[in-house]
Scaffold this active site. Structure first.
Site, short mmCIF file in Angstrom:
data_model
loop_
_atom_site.label_atom_id
_atom_site.label_comp_id
_atom_site.label_asym_id
_atom_site.label_seq_id
_atom_site.Cartn_x
_atom_site.Cartn_y
_atom_site.Cartn_z
N CYS A 14 0.86 -1.18 0.00
CA CYS A 14 0.00 0.00 0.00
C CYS A 14 0.91 1.25 0.00
O CYS A 14 1.69 1.42 -0.93
CB CYS A 14 -0.94 -0.08 1.19
SG CYS A 14 -2.17 1.23 1.37
N ASP B 165 -8.75 -3.19 -8.02
CA ASP B 165 -8.37 -2.19 -7.03
C ASP B 165 -8.93 -0.83 -7.47
O ASP B 165 -8.44 -0.21 -8.40
CB ASP B 165 -6.85 -2.12 -6.95
CG ASP B 165 -6.35 -1.22 -5.82
OD1 ASP B 165 -7.09 -0.31 -5.40
OD2 ASP B 165 -5.21 -1.43 -5.36
N HIS C 39 -7.63 -4.15 -3.70
CA HIS C 39 -6.56 -3.53 -2.92
C HIS C 39 -6.36 -4.27 -1.61
O HIS C 39 -7.32 -4.72 -0.98
CB HIS C 39 -6.90 -2.07 -2.63
CG HIS C 39 -5.76 -1.28 -2.08
ND1 HIS C 39 -4.72 -0.87 -2.86
CD2 HIS C 39 -5.49 -0.87 -0.82
CE1 HIS C 39 -3.85 -0.20 -2.12
NE2 HIS C 39 -4.30 -0.19 -0.87
#
Length: 225
Positions: free
Chosen positions: A119, A166, A194
């Site tokens: 991330c 995502d 994600h």
């Protein structure tokens, strides 16, 4: 064997907590694990411990310690808002890269050093690959800033992992990374969303997580680890 937090002095003299996990069995190399926006929480610590079990000495710096010592939040809306505020408004990206550099340098005397980030950390891992010559190879997981950080090629072999579903990283951004055609970069797209590597997140996908880790370990081992 679980790691533990230690204190490390960074390049700006700030003292930051770093989760340190010792390798099990023979040492393959050093590894800097770079956090998500949620802090060096149980998930990131478990990632560090898993790589230590694979033979890596792991350092995972608490990047937001200057602004919010001990910062750990959940994956709910409140936690996301707090993490985004730190990552986008309060904590400079360059300082995160500098802290990764300090960790890389701390491990480099013992052998090759790698980075993996998730991330927010995926973007920092990409930036580290571009800017830290001592990094032997890098693995970037769903770094939302990566499509906007194509100014320079990474200096080391680098792989990127993105989820096709995502919503925070549209596929046109991923296509930009692919189109950059950096010779030492490989981009993998998974049928996932994600955060697919984290078992505590809604988009966790065990098959994608397993394949991405397999590819990450193969990358490290092909480059001295």
């Amino acid at each position: 064997m679980a790691g533990q937090f230690e204190q490390m002095t960074m390049s700006d003299e700030a003292v930051v907590a770093v989760y340190h996990a010792e390798p099990e069995g023979g040492r393959r190399g050093g590894l800097v694990v770079i956090q998500e926006i949620f802090g060096v929480n149980a998930h990131i610590r478990s990632v560090a411990d898993e790589y230590a079990a694979e033979g890596y000495e792991v350092l995972a710096p608490a990047l937001f310690d200057r602004e919010a010592p001990g910062f750990e939040v959940g994956y709910d809306g409140e936690g996301i808002a707090a993490g985004v505020k730190l990552a986008r408004q309060e904590h400079p990206i360059a300082l995160s890269v500098a802290d990764v550099r300090t960790c890389v340098e701390a491990l480099a005397a013992k052998g090759p050093v790698f980075v993996v980030g998730y991330c927010y950390g995926g973007s920092i891992a990409w930036r580290a690959a571009q800017n830290i010559a001592e990094v032997a190879a890098a693995s970037s997981y769903y770094g939302s800033m990566v499509p906007g950080l194509l100014d320079d090629a990474p200096q080391c072999p680098t792989i990127c992992h993105f989820g096709r579903n995502d919503h925070g990283i549209p596929m046109d951004g991923v296509e930009k990374v692919i189109a950059a055609a950096f010779p030492n970069v490989e981009v993998f797209v998974y049928e996932a969303g994600h955060g697919f590597n984290c078992g505590e997140r809604p988009d966790y996908d065990a098959a994608s997580a397993g394949l991405a880790k397999e590819r990450t370990l193969a990358l490290f081992r092909a480059n001295g680890g």
